[in-house]
Design a protein around this motif. Structure first.
Motif, PDB file in Angstrom:
ATOM      1  N   VAL A  40       0.817  -1.216   0.000  1.00  0.00           N
ATOM      2  CA  VAL A  40       0.000   0.000   0.000  1.00  0.00           C
ATOM      3  C   VAL A  40       0.850   1.264   0.000  1.00  0.00           C
ATOM      4  O   VAL A  40       1.956   1.300   0.528  1.00  0.00           O
ATOM      5  CB  VAL A  40      -0.953   0.062   1.231  1.00  0.00           C
ATOM      6  N   SER A  41       0.268   2.319  -0.603  1.00  0.00           N
ATOM      7  CA  SER A  41       0.811   3.676  -0.504  1.00  0.00           C
ATOM      8  C   SER A  41       0.226   4.341   0.731  1.00  0.00           C
ATOM      9  O   SER A  41      -0.669   3.795   1.381  1.00  0.00           O
ATOM     10  CB  SER A  41       0.363   4.514  -1.709  1.00  0.00           C
ATOM     11  N   ALA A  42       0.684   5.543   0.991  1.00  0.00           N
ATOM     12  CA  ALA A  42       0.074   6.384   2.015  1.00  0.00           C
ATOM     13  C   ALA A  42      -1.242   6.941   1.477  1.00  0.00           C
ATOM     14  O   ALA A  42      -1.470   6.946   0.267  1.00  0.00           O
ATOM     15  CB  ALA A  42       1.014   7.527   2.363  1.00  0.00           C
ATOM     16  N   MET A  43      -2.121   7.412   2.365  1.00  0.00           N
ATOM     17  CA  MET A  43      -3.361   8.050   1.910  1.00  0.00           C
ATOM     18  C   MET A  43      -3.013   9.225   0.995  1.00  0.00           C
ATOM     19  O   MET A  43      -2.012   9.911   1.219  1.00  0.00           O
ATOM     20  CB  MET A  43      -4.148   8.582   3.118  1.00  0.00           C
ATOM     21  N   LYS A  46      -0.943  12.516   1.751  1.00  0.00           N
ATOM     22  CA  LYS A  46      -0.240  12.385   3.041  1.00  0.00           C
ATOM     23  C   LYS A  46       1.260  12.644   2.883  1.00  0.00           C
ATOM     24  O   LYS A  46       1.869  13.359   3.681  1.00  0.00           O
ATOM     25  CB  LYS A  46      -0.474  10.978   3.601  1.00  0.00           C
ATOM     26  N   THR A  47       1.852  12.026   1.862  1.00  0.00           N
ATOM     27  CA  THR A  47       3.304  12.159   1.715  1.00  0.00           C
ATOM     28  C   THR A  47       3.691  13.617   1.448  1.00  0.00           C
ATOM     29  O   THR A  47       4.660  14.119   2.020  1.00  0.00           O
ATOM     30  CB  THR A  47       3.812  11.220   0.605  1.00  0.00           C
ATOM     31  N   ASP A  48       2.885  14.303   0.626  1.00  0.00           N
ATOM     32  CA  ASP A  48       3.150  15.736   0.381  1.00  0.00           C
ATOM     33  C   ASP A  48       3.124  16.514   1.694  1.00  0.00           C
ATOM     34  O   ASP A  48       3.955  17.379   1.940  1.00  0.00           O
ATOM     35  CB  ASP A  48       2.084  16.340  -0.544  1.00  0.00           C
ATOM     36  N   GLY A  73       3.499   7.543   6.427  1.00  0.00           N
ATOM     37  CA  GLY A  73       2.152   7.439   5.858  1.00  0.00           C
ATOM     38  C   GLY A  73       1.803   6.006   5.485  1.00  0.00           C
ATOM     39  O   GLY A  73       0.662   5.556   5.664  1.00  0.00           O
ATOM     40  N   GLU A  74       2.765   5.261   4.995  1.00  0.00           N
ATOM     41  CA  GLU A  74       2.540   3.874   4.578  1.00  0.00           C
ATOM     42  C   GLU A  74       2.368   2.950   5.781  1.00  0.00           C
ATOM     43  O   GLU A  74       1.687   1.932   5.707  1.00  0.00           O
ATOM     44  CB  GLU A  74       3.708   3.399   3.699  1.00  0.00           C
ATOM     45  N   GLN A  75       3.018   3.315   6.877  1.00  0.00           N
ATOM     46  CA  GLN A  75       2.860   2.491   8.087  1.00  0.00           C
ATOM     47  C   GLN A  75       1.396   2.523   8.542  1.00  0.00           C
ATOM     48  O   GLN A  75       0.823   1.504   8.925  1.00  0.00           O
ATOM     49  CB  GLN A  75       3.781   3.020   9.194  1.00  0.00           C
ATOM     50  N   GLY A 135       4.448   0.181   1.425  1.00  0.00           N
ATOM     51  CA  GLY A 135       5.269   0.464   0.252  1.00  0.00           C
ATOM     52  C   GLY A 135       6.246   1.585   0.534  1.00  0.00           C
ATOM     53  O   GLY A 135       6.231   2.186   1.613  1.00  0.00           O
ATOM     54  N   PHE A 136       7.151   1.843  -0.434  1.00  0.00           N
ATOM     55  CA  PHE A 136       7.961   3.065  -0.411  1.00  0.00           C
ATOM     56  C   PHE A 136       9.146   2.989   0.557  1.00  0.00           C
ATOM     57  O   PHE A 136      10.079   3.756   0.465  1.00  0.00           O
ATOM     58  CB  PHE A 136       7.022   4.232  -0.042  1.00  0.00           C
ATOM     59  N   GLN A 137       9.110   2.020   1.509  1.00  0.00           N
ATOM     60  CA  GLN A 137      10.122   2.003   2.559  1.00  0.00           C
ATOM     61  C   GLN A 137      11.098   0.852   2.429  1.00  0.00           C
ATOM     62  O   GLN A 137      10.769  -0.197   1.906  1.00  0.00           O
ATOM     63  CB  GLN A 137       9.500   1.782   3.940  1.00  0.00           C
ATOM     64  N   GLY A 149      12.091   7.119  -3.233  1.00  0.00           N
ATOM     65  CA  GLY A 149      11.780   8.189  -4.193  1.00  0.00           C
ATOM     66  C   GLY A 149      10.278   8.233  -4.408  1.00  0.00           C
ATOM     67  O   GLY A 149       9.578   7.221  -4.249  1.00  0.00           O
ATOM     68  N   ARG A 150       9.782   9.425  -4.793  1.00  0.00           N
ATOM     69  CA  ARG A 150       8.339   9.601  -4.916  1.00  0.00           C
ATOM     70  C   ARG A 150       7.752   8.602  -5.915  1.00  0.00           C
ATOM     71  O   ARG A 150       8.347   8.313  -6.951  1.00  0.00           O
ATOM     72  CB  ARG A 150       8.006  11.046  -5.320  1.00  0.00           C
ATOM     73  N   GLY A 151       6.591   8.074  -5.559  1.00  0.00           N
ATOM     74  CA  GLY A 151       5.962   7.060  -6.398  1.00  0.00           C
ATOM     75  C   GLY A 151       6.560   5.675  -6.191  1.00  0.00           C
ATOM     76  O   GLY A 151       6.243   4.729  -6.906  1.00  0.00           O
ATOM     77  N   GLY A 152       7.406   5.545  -5.164  1.00  0.00           N
ATOM     78  CA  GLY A 152       8.200   4.327  -4.993  1.00  0.00           C
ATOM     79  C   GLY A 152       7.440   3.081  -4.583  1.00  0.00           C
ATOM     80  O   GLY A 152       7.987   1.979  -4.657  1.00  0.00           O
ATOM     81  N   SER A 153       6.182   3.202  -4.193  1.00  0.00           N
ATOM     82  CA  SER A 153       5.522   1.967  -3.768  1.00  0.00           C
ATOM     83  C   SER A 153       5.192   1.061  -4.958  1.00  0.00           C
ATOM     84  O   SER A 153       5.043  -0.152  -4.777  1.00  0.00           O
ATOM     85  CB  SER A 153       4.291   2.241  -2.903  1.00  0.00           C
ATOM     86  N   ASP A 154       5.132   1.611  -6.168  1.00  0.00           N
ATOM     87  CA  ASP A 154       5.039   0.728  -7.343  1.00  0.00           C
ATOM     88  C   ASP A 154       6.260  -0.184  -7.382  1.00  0.00           C
ATOM     89  O   ASP A 154       6.163  -1.388  -7.644  1.00  0.00           O
ATOM     90  CB  ASP A 154       5.034   1.543  -8.648  1.00  0.00           C
ATOM     91  N   THR A 155       7.409   0.415  -7.130  1.00  0.00           N
ATOM     92  CA  THR A 155       8.653  -0.354  -7.161  1.00  0.00           C
ATOM     93  C   THR A 155       8.686  -1.371  -6.028  1.00  0.00           C
ATOM     94  O   THR A 155       9.115  -2.507  -6.218  1.00  0.00           O
ATOM     95  CB  THR A 155       9.852   0.613  -7.101  1.00  0.00           C
TER      96      THR A 155
END
Ligand code: ASP
Ligand code: MG
Length: 416
Positions: A40-43, A46-48, A73-75, A135-137, A149-155
């Motif tokens: 999952v991403s953050a809501m 949220k990250t902004d 945010g992802e937590q 995600g993202f972490q 990096g931004r958008g990183g939860s796809d990765t």
């Protein structure tokens, strides 16, 4: 029974109702007999917001602490989704990046994944649980929290799928990858299947559906990737079939893409600025004296054009990301004596339009058609770059939408 990674972006988990909707999608796949990991991403937003706090706290912040803050945010969303799943009778647990562990380099705010040992996730699957991963972490070799990096939860999602040998469904707020931005061309069509290479070009040329790095990773590890909408009803009959047909867009190997179009998609970017270095000596070493210092300053240069005049002087024109324009000019002014130019002209009202398609490899005249189409609309081309499967042109931003619409029709991409 298959292994499946489901990734949900920020708009899909923007509030508790939407998280419940996500849980229904997950439950459907569990009931179909899949072993499921969710990333999952953050809501949304949220990250902004978290980045804003960090920037307000100090202009010169510690990047490791930035990661500590913006990864949070992802937590939250991973924990909430696990709770909601449990409440629906689906056993689940959450994981922070470090707990999995998702090992990364130590480059804070732009870390790269180096390894994901799958043992913990596999054990949890054996115990019958859905794994919900933030995600993202990740975690650095020093044991600090990193972000990708931004958008990183796809990765994150693609990397987890590669580690688990799973396929990966990316749920987002659009129902697939389109031939171009439907906000600009109402006749844009959803693409059924697209090759990794084309998707990679489209993502790096400005299409925002997927983080570029995630496509790269999927290509290297041959992870079948499907982009689909989280707003389809969770119990909708639009499910993925054995033969790969289904909702959304499948990003896959070239030889699995059946209908071959010469041009598959059109991408654009307004994030461009142009710099013209006027009257430099036309002699060896000049280009190096311009682009060397820019590279050292970490400014990436994209399109380059050199016009030579008869009197031994040349103009060199190139593009940089719009937000780097000021820095690029500073670097060049500083190097003025070394380079020996007469003047600099800059423009930030330019945009880049690109056509992408693997069919270009085997068809002649694809670029010529692009130039003809634009000239018929009176659109002037300022610069051109090509690769094996794409042609990009730089034009005045005022003509951007007109250009995209004309090209979309010219290559037969308009929906009937
Ligand atoms: N939340 C992070 C971002 O907004 C990561 C992501 O959503 O992919 O960039
Ligand atoms: Mg995203």
């Amino acid at each position: 029974m298959g292994r499946l990674v489901m990734k949900f972006g920020g708009t899909s988990v923007a509030d508790l109702d939407r998280i419940r909707n996500v849980a229904r999608h997950v439950k459907r796949e569990v009931e179909a007999g899949h072993q499921v990991a969710v990333v999952v991403s953050a809501m949304a937003g949220k990250t902004d917001e978290l980045v804003g706090y960090v920037e307000d706290a100090s202009p010169d912040y510690d990047r490791a602490e930035y990661d500590m803050v913006v990864s949070s945010g992802e937590q939250v969303t991973s924990g909430l989704l696990a709770i909601v799943l449990q409440e629906m009778g689906v056993p689940a647990r959450s994981w922070c990046g470090w707990q999995v562990p998702i090992r990364t380099t130590g480059m804070h705010a732009a870390a790269r994944i180096s390894a994901i040992p799958p043992e913990n996730l596999l054990k949890s699957w054996d115990e019958g649980r859905v794994n919900v991963i933030a995600g993202f972490q990740g975690i650095s070799p020093e044991g600090r929290i990193t972000t990708l990096g931004r958008g990183g939860s796809d990765t994150s999602a693609v990397a987890v799928a590669a580690a688990l040998n799973a396929r990966c469904d990316i749920y987002t707020d659009v129902d697939g990858v389109y031939t171009t931005d439907p906000r600009i061309v109402s006749k844009a069509r959803r693409i059924e299947r697209i090759s990794y290479e084309e998707m990679l070009e489209l993502a790096s040329l400005g299409a925002k559906v997927l983080q570029t790095r995630s496509v790269e990773l999927a290509m290297v590890h041959k992870v079948p990737l499907r982009v689909r909408s989280s707003f389809d009803a969770p119990d909708s009959p639009l499910q993925v079939m054995e033969d790969g047909r289904g909702p959304g867009t499948l990003v896959c190997d070239e030889d699995e893409v059946m209908e071959e179009q010469v041009v598959t998609g059109i991408a654009y970017s307004r994030d461009e600025a142009q710099v013209a270095v006027r009257r430099v000596k036309d002699k060896p070493g000049i280009a190096a004296s311009i682009f060397g210092p820019l590279a050292e300053a970490g400014i990436s240069v994209d399109m380059i054009v050199q016009n030579v005049s008869t009197d031994g002087f040349a103009n060199i024109t190139f593009t940089v990301p719009r937000k780097e324009l000021r820095r690029a000019v500073e670097v060049l002014e500083r190097e003025k004596i070394n380079i020996g130019f007469e003047g600099l002209d800059t423009a930030d009202n330019v945009a880049k339009v690109s056509i992408v398609g693997i069919g270009m490899r085997s068809h002649a005249g694809v670029a010529a058609k692009m130039f003809r189409t634009l000239s018929e609309k009176g659109v002037n081309i300022e610069a051109i770059t090509t690769s094996e499967i794409k042609v990009s042109v730089l034009i005045d931003e005022a003509w951007l939408e007109l250009a995209i619409r004309a090209l979309h029709s010219a290559y037969g991409l308009d929906a009937a």
